[in-house]
Design a protein around this motif. Structure first.
Motif, short mmCIF file in Angstrom:
data_model
loop_
_atom_site.label_atom_id
_atom_site.label_comp_id
_atom_site.label_asym_id
_atom_site.label_seq_id
_atom_site.Cartn_x
_atom_site.Cartn_y
_atom_site.Cartn_z
N ALA A 154 -1.88 2.57 -6.21
CA ALA A 154 -1.66 3.44 -7.46
C ALA A 154 -2.75 4.37 -7.86
N LEU A 155 -4.05 3.73 -7.56
CA LEU A 155 -5.02 4.62 -8.10
C LEU A 155 -5.13 5.93 -7.30
N ALA A 204 1.54 -8.18 -1.39
CA ALA A 204 2.25 -6.69 -1.88
C ALA A 204 1.66 -6.36 -3.20
N ASN A 205 2.01 -7.19 -4.15
CA ASN A 205 1.66 -6.58 -5.40
C ASN A 205 0.29 -6.54 -5.81
N ASN A 237 0.85 -1.27 -0.04
CA ASN A 237 -0.05 -0.06 -0.13
C ASN A 237 0.85 1.21 -0.11
N GLY A 238 1.82 1.22 0.72
CA GLY A 238 2.90 2.28 0.89
C GLY A 238 3.66 2.68 -0.36
N ILE A 239 4.05 1.66 -0.91
CA ILE A 239 4.79 1.85 -2.27
C ILE A 239 3.76 2.12 -3.22
N GLY A 240 2.60 1.61 -3.44
CA GLY A 240 1.79 1.87 -4.48
C GLY A 240 1.30 3.23 -4.36
N VAL A 241 1.30 4.11 -3.38
CA VAL A 241 0.89 5.57 -3.53
C VAL A 241 1.83 6.25 -4.11
N LEU A 242 3.13 5.87 -4.02
CA LEU A 242 4.31 6.73 -4.52
C LEU A 242 4.16 6.52 -5.88
N PRO A 243 4.45 7.70 -6.85
CA PRO A 243 4.26 7.56 -8.29
C PRO A 243 5.44 6.89 -8.75
N GLY A 244 5.09 5.85 -9.74
CA GLY A 244 6.48 5.14 -10.46
C GLY A 244 6.88 4.06 -10.00
N THR A 245 6.70 3.80 -8.59
CA THR A 245 7.37 2.41 -7.99
C THR A 245 6.89 1.27 -8.49
N GLY A 246 5.45 0.95 -8.66
CA GLY A 246 4.93 -0.16 -9.19
C GLY A 246 4.78 -1.28 -8.34
N PHE A 301 9.07 -7.27 -4.62
CA PHE A 301 10.57 -7.65 -4.38
C PHE A 301 10.74 -7.18 -2.88
N ILE A 302 10.20 -5.96 -2.56
CA ILE A 302 10.86 -5.47 -1.25
C ILE A 302 10.12 -6.33 0.21
#
Lengths: 151, 499
Positions: B313-314, B305-306, B260-269, B275-276
């Motif tokens: 991301a939305l 996570a994925n 969830n945390g990574i999804g909000v950041l633009p570009g990470t995917g 993998f993290i």
């Protein structure tokens, strides 16, 4: 010489040339002289400045890196790329089914499909099914052929 | 938002809406399972089918395909050790060893439950965060908007795959492409070189489909895969018993939070998130010694996570109009086609539609459980389909998609040329996500910069001196650009220390 002229270097060099050419052309275009942020070329010139700077840096980096090029089946890729280009150019004139079937059969043949059932089913059947689905069922007409007007 | 639920359900519970949710999820799972298609191409392929649909079902169909494809990638990762989507690459590490042990059904069971939980939590995040972010962004003027987009672009470039230089280059090309056509202030044509078709600019979807789908086909033709993949024995999904979760909930919670945390950041995917989360699970799990040998904790980490990334991301995509990754960039372009302009006013101008999107996203993630179990079994034989057949189908569907968007044959040419250029660039390691996102955001970046300069009488320094929010965002952007350099410096130091 091969160290300098390889695919990686050629792509970076092409990007640099393109950026430089576009930058040069931006000075040749005539617009109403409004000045500063009002000028239509204000923003593109900033972007192109970065483009040229980054392309130069990439060129230097690629020259230093000396990474071996990835394997490439040049003939196959060239023919399929040309077929895709022909599909895009000819589809509005020859219709979706004819050009799609031509593209499908050629691509399948080049990719090693020799079974006539596979060639017929996917090479001809798939474009036919798509043409019928979109034109007849979904009522979204695709370009039709002058020879096969009903498709 | 709750008061809008009845109206939102009215939009969803139509024949078209329900069909979009169910068929879209199933189709997404199948497309995601097919190696080489991926979420971006799956969403692009489905586009022509949405053009005759009503607004809400069309958007739900795209969302269903998106969420379904992220889960679908796990099927091929587990059954043939080839991730259907890049997001599922980490799933191979423990999924395939489990399948080789004869536990393919169990592996897919863990993946299914983890995906559903990840997706559902991300739907909660979307529901809670997107309106707040949009409300905060309502205070933004052109200067803050410029700084925000700059931050979004640097995030995308600095965390996308490949080198920073190549990412920046791709971003610059994308932003330049957005400037072709009429000037947003004076209306004068730029870089059209006498081609009247270019006055309206390049069609985003033609470029996206070219650089992602067509170039992917050419890349596969250039370096074909080895023969048909070996499918392991599989007799259906076996869900894990409740007792089997003992000691694994911590891994699930941590992975969901990472996603969830990574999804909000633009570009990470989603691939980065998977993998993290996998690395964190490997570090902290009591069963860390079994990782890579078919340990369910590894599957839980990567799959939860994925799927948790999808809703995250939305959030920037819908709330700010800044796409989180390439898939959401395509989604953003297709939403515009359906009369929805993502951005800060979306929530206030289309509250019922937004409520329908949020509710639909919940339903899609719930549907993943039964439909995942159903489709996984049916999709397994499809994995044996020859790649050549799939490549032809992809090209034909892409051609149809591009043609239907504007009915302009010139767009077909743009797609073909973009495909060739994308192929040449991708072979040299240029990432395509910054190019597409640069093209999406370039127009807003330009107009906000020029408006900002007009407001400040051409004083660029005033952007940061008088506007604390803009100053903070630009500082964050600079930090994001420095991040890869710092990582490289640290890696160099540790390498030197080892020597």
């Amino acid at each position: 010489m091969t160290r300098v002229i390889n695919e990686r270097f050629a792509v970076s060099f092409a990007l640099l040339l393109l950026g430089a050419g576009l930058s040069a052309s931006s000075f040749g275009l005539r617009f109403a002289d409004l000045g500063g942020a009002f000028s239509p070329m204000f923003f593109p010139r900033i972007v192109l400045f970065f483009w040229v700077a980054l392309a130069t840096a990439n060129l230097v980096a690629d020259f230093m890196a000396q990474q071996p090029p990835a394997p490439l089946r040049l003939v196959r890729v060239t023919i399929i790329a040309a077929a895709a280009l022909a599909l895009a150019l000819l589809m509005p004139h020859l219709g979706f089914f004819l050009t799609g079937a031509g593209f499908g059969l050629l691509t399948l043949w080049l990719l090693g499909v020799r079974d006539w059932r596979g060639l017929l089913l996917v090479g001809v059947g798939l474009p036919l099914a798509m043409a019928v689905l979109f034109s007849r069922v979904l009522r979204m007409p695709l370009p039709s052929s002058p020879f096969l007007w009903w498709l | 938002m709750l008061e809008l639920l009845p109206q939102a359900l009215g939009l969803i519970l139509t024949a078209q809406g329900v069909a979009a949710l169910v068929l879209g999820t199933m189709l997404g799972i199948v497309l995601g399972a097919l190696p080489g298609i991926g979420s971006t191409v799956a969403v692009a392929m489905i586009l022509p089918f949405t053009l005759t649909m009503a607004q809400a079902p069309a958007i739900l169909l795209l969302l269903a395909v998106y969420a379904g494809s992220v889960y679908g990638g796990s099927i091929s990762a587990i059954l043939i050790n080839t991730p259907g989507t890049p997001q599922s690459a980490a799933t191979c590490l423990d999924g395939y060893p489990m399948a080789l042990r004869g536990e393919a059904g169990q592996a897919l069971g863990w993946a299914t439950v983890a995906s559903v939980i990840g997706g559902l939590t991300s739907a909660v995040l979307l529901l809670l965060a997107a309106p707040q972010l949009a409300a905060f962004a309502l205070n933004f003027g052109p200067i803050e908007t410029f700084a925000l987009i700059l931050l979004g672009l640097t995030c995308i470039v600095s965390v996308s795959e490949g080198s920073l230089l190549k990412g920046l280059m791709a971003g610059a090309v994308g932003i330049f492409l957005s400037t072709v056509g009429g000037d947003p202030i004076t209306g004068e044509a730029r870089f059209t070189f006498g081609q009247h078709q270019l006055i309206a600019g390049f069609d985003l979807l033609a470029v996206v489909i070219g650089v992602f789908a067509l170039s992917e086909v050419l890349l596969r033709v250039a370096a074909p895969q080895d023969g048909a993949a070996r499918l392991v024995a599989f007799n259906g999904v076996v869900l894990p018993r409740l007792a089997a979760w003992r000691g694994r909930v911590g891994v699930l919670v941590k992975s969901v939070l990472i996603g969830n945390g990574i999804g909000v950041l633009p570009g990470t995917g989603a691939a980065t998130a998977a993998f993290i989360a996998y690395a964190e699970a490997q570090r902290s799990s009591p069963r860390r010694a079994d990782f890579g040998k078919g340990e369910p904790d590894g599957l839980i980490a990567s799959e939860s996570a994925n799927n948790a990334v999808t809703g995250g991301a939305l959030v920037p995509t819908l709330a700010l109009g800044i796409p989180g990754d390439a898939v959401t960039a395509v989604m953003l372009a297709t939403l515009t086609l359906h009369g929805v302009t993502p951005g800060i006013r979306l929530m206030t101008e289309n509250p019922v539609l937004i409520a329908a999107i949020f509710t639909g996203f919940f339903v899609i993630n719930i549907l993943l459980l039964p439909l995942g179990m159903l489709v996984a079994r049916a999709a397994a034989p499809i994995l044996r389909v020859r790649e050549a057949f799939m490549l032809v189908a992809i090209v034909l569907l892409c051609v149809i998609g591009v043609y239907f968007v504007r009915g302009n044959p010139f767009d077909l040419l743009v797609m073909a040329v973009a495909g060739l250029i994308g192929f040449a660039l991708r072979r040299q390691g240029y990432p395509m996500a910054p190019l597409v996102i640069g093209m999406v955001l370039g127009g807003t970046l330009e107009i906000s910069l020029r408006q900002g300069l007009i407001i400040t009488n051409g004083d660029f320094a005033a952007f940061f001196v008088q506007r604390p929010i803009a100053a903070g965002l630009v500082m964050a952007a600079v930090a994001m650009l420095c991040l890869p350099l710092w990582r490289a410096w640290r890696a160099g130091r540790s390498k030197a220390a080892r020597i």
